[in-house]
Design a protein around this motif. Structure first.
Motif, mmCIF file in Angstrom:
data_model
loop_
_atom_site.group_PDB
_atom_site.id
_atom_site.type_symbol
_atom_site.label_atom_id
_atom_site.label_comp_id
_atom_site.label_asym_id
_atom_site.label_seq_id
_atom_site.Cartn_x
_atom_site.Cartn_y
_atom_site.Cartn_z
ATOM 1 N N HIS A 10 36.603 61.546 6.266
ATOM 2 C CA HIS A 10 36.283 62.238 5.020
ATOM 3 C C HIS A 10 37.351 61.823 4.009
ATOM 4 N N GLY A 11 36.944 61.005 3.031
ATOM 5 C CA GLY A 11 37.911 60.397 2.132
ATOM 6 C C GLY A 11 38.621 61.345 1.187
ATOM 7 N N ALA A 12 38.091 62.548 0.986
ATOM 8 C CA ALA A 12 38.718 63.479 0.051
ATOM 9 C C ALA A 12 40.096 63.933 0.525
ATOM 10 N N TYR A 13 40.361 63.802 1.822
ATOM 11 C CA TYR A 13 41.645 64.239 2.378
ATOM 12 C C TYR A 13 42.698 63.123 2.369
ATOM 13 N N PHE A 14 42.346 61.940 1.894
ATOM 14 C CA PHE A 14 43.253 60.803 1.959
ATOM 15 C C PHE A 14 43.369 60.103 0.606
ATOM 16 N N GLN A 15 44.429 59.328 0.472
ATOM 17 C CA GLN A 15 44.612 58.493 -0.713
ATOM 18 C C GLN A 15 44.183 57.062 -0.392
ATOM 19 N N GLY A 16 42.962 56.947 0.113
ATOM 20 C CA GLY A 16 42.418 55.652 0.466
ATOM 21 C C GLY A 16 42.777 55.235 1.876
ATOM 22 N N TRP A 17 42.258 54.063 2.266
ATOM 23 C CA TRP A 17 42.526 53.552 3.615
ATOM 24 C C TRP A 17 43.972 53.141 3.791
ATOM 25 N N GLN A 18 44.516 52.398 2.850
ATOM 26 C CA GLN A 18 45.790 51.702 3.031
ATOM 27 C C GLN A 18 46.960 52.659 3.178
ATOM 28 N N SER A 19 47.926 52.250 4.002
ATOM 29 C CA SER A 19 49.143 53.025 4.226
ATOM 30 C C SER A 19 49.845 53.326 2.904
ATOM 31 N N GLN A 20 50.330 54.573 2.763
ATOM 32 C CA GLN A 20 50.980 55.036 1.541
ATOM 33 C C GLN A 20 52.422 55.475 1.822
ATOM 34 N N PRO A 21 53.304 55.407 0.810
ATOM 35 C CA PRO A 21 54.688 55.871 1.008
ATOM 36 C C PRO A 21 54.768 57.333 1.447
ATOM 37 N N ASN A 22 53.791 58.147 1.019
ATOM 38 C CA ASN A 22 53.778 59.562 1.412
ATOM 39 C C ASN A 22 52.953 59.808 2.676
ATOM 40 N N HIS A 23 52.523 58.714 3.333
ATOM 41 C CA HIS A 23 51.770 58.779 4.602
ATOM 42 C C HIS A 23 50.426 59.473 4.457
ATOM 43 N N ARG A 24 49.793 59.354 3.277
ATOM 44 C CA ARG A 24 48.501 59.992 3.039
ATOM 45 C C ARG A 24 47.326 59.018 3.161
ATOM 46 N N GLY A 25 47.558 57.829 3.661
ATOM 47 C CA GLY A 25 46.463 56.896 3.878
ATOM 48 C C GLY A 25 45.793 57.140 5.219
ATOM 49 N N VAL A 26 44.513 56.775 5.330
ATOM 50 C CA VAL A 26 43.814 56.870 6.616
ATOM 51 C C VAL A 26 44.567 56.046 7.665
ATOM 52 N N GLN A 27 45.028 54.889 7.269
ATOM 53 C CA GLN A 27 45.774 54.005 8.158
ATOM 54 C C GLN A 27 46.999 54.711 8.743
ATOM 55 N N ASP A 28 47.700 55.489 7.917
ATOM 56 C CA ASP A 28 48.891 56.213 8.388
ATOM 57 C C ASP A 28 48.545 57.193 9.502
ATOM 58 N N ALA A 29 47.476 57.974 9.284
ATOM 59 C CA ALA A 29 47.083 58.980 10.273
ATOM 60 C C ALA A 29 46.690 58.326 11.592
ATOM 61 N N LEU A 30 45.920 57.256 11.507
ATOM 62 C CA LEU A 30 45.448 56.593 12.720
ATOM 63 C C LEU A 30 46.577 55.886 13.465
ATOM 64 N N GLU A 31 47.444 55.193 12.753
ATOM 65 C CA GLU A 31 48.534 54.489 13.422
ATOM 66 C C GLU A 31 49.459 55.455 14.139
ATOM 67 N N ALA A 32 49.728 56.608 13.525
ATOM 68 C CA ALA A 32 50.581 57.601 14.169
ATOM 69 C C ALA A 32 49.923 58.151 15.431
ATOM 70 N N ALA A 33 48.603 58.417 15.364
ATOM 71 C CA ALA A 33 47.894 58.980 16.513
ATOM 72 C C ALA A 33 47.778 57.961 17.647
ATOM 73 N N ILE A 34 47.458 56.717 17.311
ATOM 74 C CA ILE A 34 47.338 55.680 18.344
ATOM 75 C C ILE A 34 48.692 55.434 19.012
ATOM 76 N N ALA A 35 49.771 55.494 18.232
ATOM 77 C CA ALA A 35 51.108 55.298 18.789
ATOM 78 C C ALA A 35 51.439 56.350 19.842
#
Length: 257
Positions: A10-35
């Motif tokens: 759900h894109g409304a909860y993120f600042q786009g796909w790409q990793s962000q300095p504030n960790h609000r990208g979809v990529q940030d959430a997924l990379e942390a969970a997969i790790a």
């Protein structure tokens, strides 16, 4: 190992796909969970980058890891560490020469527009909205002019970093289901804000502000400053990625039928 994953968010909860300095990208959430599952840091590479507020029903990405896990562990284990507005749908081991972005043959998007005098409450943030009646037939006629290989500079964001504005549109349609108008697009790739800019121009056609020849002229003029404004992101969904069959990915496009 290289693992490909299918993702919904759900894109409304993120600042786009790409990793962000504030960790609000979809990529940030997924990379942390997969790790958490892998026991080591991973880097995701996606089939396409979505902007702030844009959703995905079937995004595809891949990562590399030294960890050996059952495929379901990459799904259930990762989801256990994710917020409820993003989910891994499947995971599949792929060969070293697979790349989620560069192996993709086409991407599919749909824009879902609620066409009614009153903005929707239950669908807020999940659909676009326009308050005046729109002529779906006129928009369907205009959208056909987008099919084929074109220079899409007229619908390209000024900050777009793509090396070329040339894209091949395989399919483009407009359909109406009650109060909902659905714009469907499939192309080899898309430019930044391209779909939202095309939808904005098509809505001008639906209002009668542009006729079909004038819409076609926008494409030919290749000048973004002559085109209507970018439309809201709320109703835009990344619905699927097309790969060659030999990759054997369990990818199915999630479309609004």
């Amino acid at each position: 190992m290289k693992i490909a994953i299918g993702i919904e968010y759900h894109g409304a909860y993120f600042q786009g796909w790409q990793s962000q300095p504030n960790h609000r990208g979809v990529q940030d959430a997924l990379e942390a969970a997969i790790a958490e599952v892998a026991g080591e840091a991973v880097r995701l590479h996606a089939a396409g980058r979505t902007d702030t507020g844009v959703h995905a029903l079937m995004q595809v990405a891949h990562f590399e890891t030294t960890a050996i896990r059952p495929q379901q562990a990459w799904v259930r284990g990762t989801n256990a560490h994710l917020p409820p507005w993003v989910r891994v749908l499947w995971a599949y081991g792929v060969s070293d020469d697979f790349h989620a972005r560069f192996s993709a043959r086409a991407r599919s998007y749909q824009y879902v527009l609620y066409n009614h005098a009153v903005a929707p409450a239950s669908q807020h943030g999940r659909v676009g909205w326009y308050h005046r009646p729109l002529a779906a037939d006129a928009m369907q006629q205009a959208i056909q002019g987008l099919i084929g290989e074109h220079d899409f500079s007229a619908f390209r964001a000024s900050e777009c970093q793509a090396s070329s504005p040339i894209r091949t549109m395989h399919d483009a349609t407009v359909s109406q289901q009650g109060r909902y108008i659905i714009f469907s697009f499939r192309a080899n790739a898309f430019l930044q804000h391209q779909i939202r800019n095309m939808v904005g121009a098509l809505i001008y056609v639906g209002q009668g502000k542009l006729d079909v020849p004038a819409f076609s002229a926008l494409l030919q003029q290749k000048d973004r400053t002559l085109s209507p404004p970018t439309f809201m992101p709320d109703g835009l969904y990344f619905t699927g990625v097309t790969y060659d069959e030999h990759w054997q990915l369990p990818v199915c496009e999630a479309c609004w039928d």
